[in-house]
Design a protein around this motif. Structure first.
Motif, short mmCIF file in Angstrom:
data_model
loop_
_atom_site.label_atom_id
_atom_site.label_comp_id
_atom_site.label_asym_id
_atom_site.label_seq_id
_atom_site.Cartn_x
_atom_site.Cartn_y
_atom_site.Cartn_z
N THR A 28 -7.17 9.09 2.88
CA THR A 28 -7.42 7.43 3.79
C THR A 28 -7.27 6.70 2.86
O THR A 28 -9.00 6.33 2.34
N PHE A 29 -6.94 5.45 3.20
CA PHE A 29 -7.48 3.89 2.36
C PHE A 29 -7.38 3.11 3.55
O PHE A 29 -6.56 2.78 4.45
N LEU A 30 -8.23 2.36 3.81
CA LEU A 30 -8.89 1.54 4.99
C LEU A 30 -8.41 0.48 3.75
O LEU A 30 -8.67 -0.21 2.57
N VAL A 31 -7.47 -0.98 3.93
CA VAL A 31 -6.83 -1.85 3.66
C VAL A 31 -6.82 -2.70 5.03
O VAL A 31 -6.32 -3.17 6.34
N LYS A 32 -7.69 -4.54 4.18
CA LYS A 32 -7.10 -5.26 4.94
C LYS A 32 -5.58 -5.74 5.38
O LYS A 32 -5.01 -5.39 4.12
N GLY A 33 -5.17 -6.25 6.30
CA GLY A 33 -4.00 -6.56 6.45
C GLY A 33 -3.57 -7.31 5.88
O GLY A 33 -2.72 -7.70 5.19
N LYS A 34 -4.35 -8.41 5.69
CA LYS A 34 -3.67 -9.56 4.34
C LYS A 34 -3.47 -8.89 2.78
O LYS A 34 -3.15 -9.74 2.52
N VAL A 35 -4.07 -7.94 2.90
CA VAL A 35 -3.99 -7.62 1.45
C VAL A 35 -2.21 -5.66 1.14
O VAL A 35 -1.94 -6.56 1.00
N ALA A 36 -2.30 -5.98 2.87
CA ALA A 36 -1.87 -4.85 3.03
C ALA A 36 0.15 -6.16 3.44
O ALA A 36 1.11 -5.20 2.81
N VAL A 37 -0.19 -6.54 3.72
CA VAL A 37 1.52 -7.94 3.88
C VAL A 37 1.55 -8.10 2.41
O VAL A 37 2.80 -9.00 3.14
N VAL A 38 0.81 -8.05 1.30
CA VAL A 38 1.41 -7.97 -0.08
C VAL A 38 2.43 -7.23 -0.37
O VAL A 38 3.91 -7.77 -0.55
N SER A 39 2.96 -6.42 0.74
CA SER A 39 3.87 -5.51 0.26
C SER A 39 5.13 -5.83 1.23
O SER A 39 4.90 -5.52 2.09
N GLY A 40 5.96 -5.78 0.98
CA GLY A 40 7.45 -6.38 1.84
C GLY A 40 7.55 -5.48 2.96
O GLY A 40 7.65 -5.09 3.75
N THR A 41 7.66 -4.06 2.26
CA THR A 41 8.26 -3.12 3.22
C THR A 41 6.99 -2.58 3.66
O THR A 41 7.13 -2.19 5.30
N LEU A 42 5.57 -2.90 3.29
CA LEU A 42 4.21 -2.65 4.85
C LEU A 42 4.25 -4.19 5.55
O LEU A 42 4.20 -3.68 7.04
N LYS A 43 4.80 -5.20 5.21
CA LYS A 43 4.62 -6.49 6.04
C LYS A 43 5.95 -6.09 7.19
O LYS A 43 5.55 -6.06 8.66
N ASN A 44 6.78 -5.68 6.94
CA ASN A 44 8.62 -5.59 7.82
C ASN A 44 7.79 -4.40 9.37
O ASN A 44 8.02 -4.18 10.12
N SER A 45 7.54 -3.46 7.97
CA SER A 45 6.40 -2.38 9.40
C SER A 45 5.16 -2.57 9.89
O SER A 45 5.07 -2.11 11.11
N LEU A 46 4.63 -2.99 10.05
CA LEU A 46 3.47 -3.72 10.63
C LEU A 46 3.64 -5.14 11.53
O LEU A 46 2.49 -4.88 12.53
N THR A 47 4.87 -5.63 11.50
CA THR A 47 4.97 -7.31 12.71
C THR A 47 6.24 -6.45 13.17
O THR A 47 6.62 -7.53 13.46
#
Length: 112
Positions: A28-47
């Motif tokens: 398990t990895f805890l990542v700050k949101g601003k780091v996760a949204v560097v990924s286009g796929t993660l940004k789409n999933s999270l927004t």
């Protein structure tokens, strides 16, 4: 009387949130949101309206060692992506040859 209603900026909210990323082998990895949204796929999933946007939980298909290196790269990219950044360390030196192909495939999927 019309009032302008401001819609919350999901990107701004997400930047302050933490995102939990899990691998199928139990890491398990805890990542700050601003780091996760560097990924286009993660940004789409999270927004988007997907479940991930509510739970802030990303279930990855990559094994832990690859997911960990991907998270490390997201952090690296978020730090050095700023305009005008100089002396950017080469990230390739930090990738073990045994996981290079898997990491490349994951980076392609996550759009980084």
């Amino acid at each position: 009387m019309d009032q302008d209603v401001e819609m919350p900026d999901k990107g701004a909210e997400l930047a302050e949130d933490w995102v939990c990323m899990t691998s199928p082998d139990g890491f398990t990895f805890l990542v700050k949101g601003k780091v996760a949204v560097v990924s286009g796929t993660l940004k789409n999933s999270l927004t988007s309206g997907l479940e991930e946007s509510q739970t802030k939980l990303i279930v990855m298909t990559e094994r832990g060692v690859v997911a960990g290196k991907l998270v490390e790269y997201l952090a690296h990219k978020s730090i050095y992506e700023k305009e005008g950044a100089t002396d950017i360390p080469d990230f390739a030196e930090r990738v073990a040859p045994e996981i290079a192909l898997e990491l490349l495939m994951a980076a392609d999927y996550y759009e980084v």
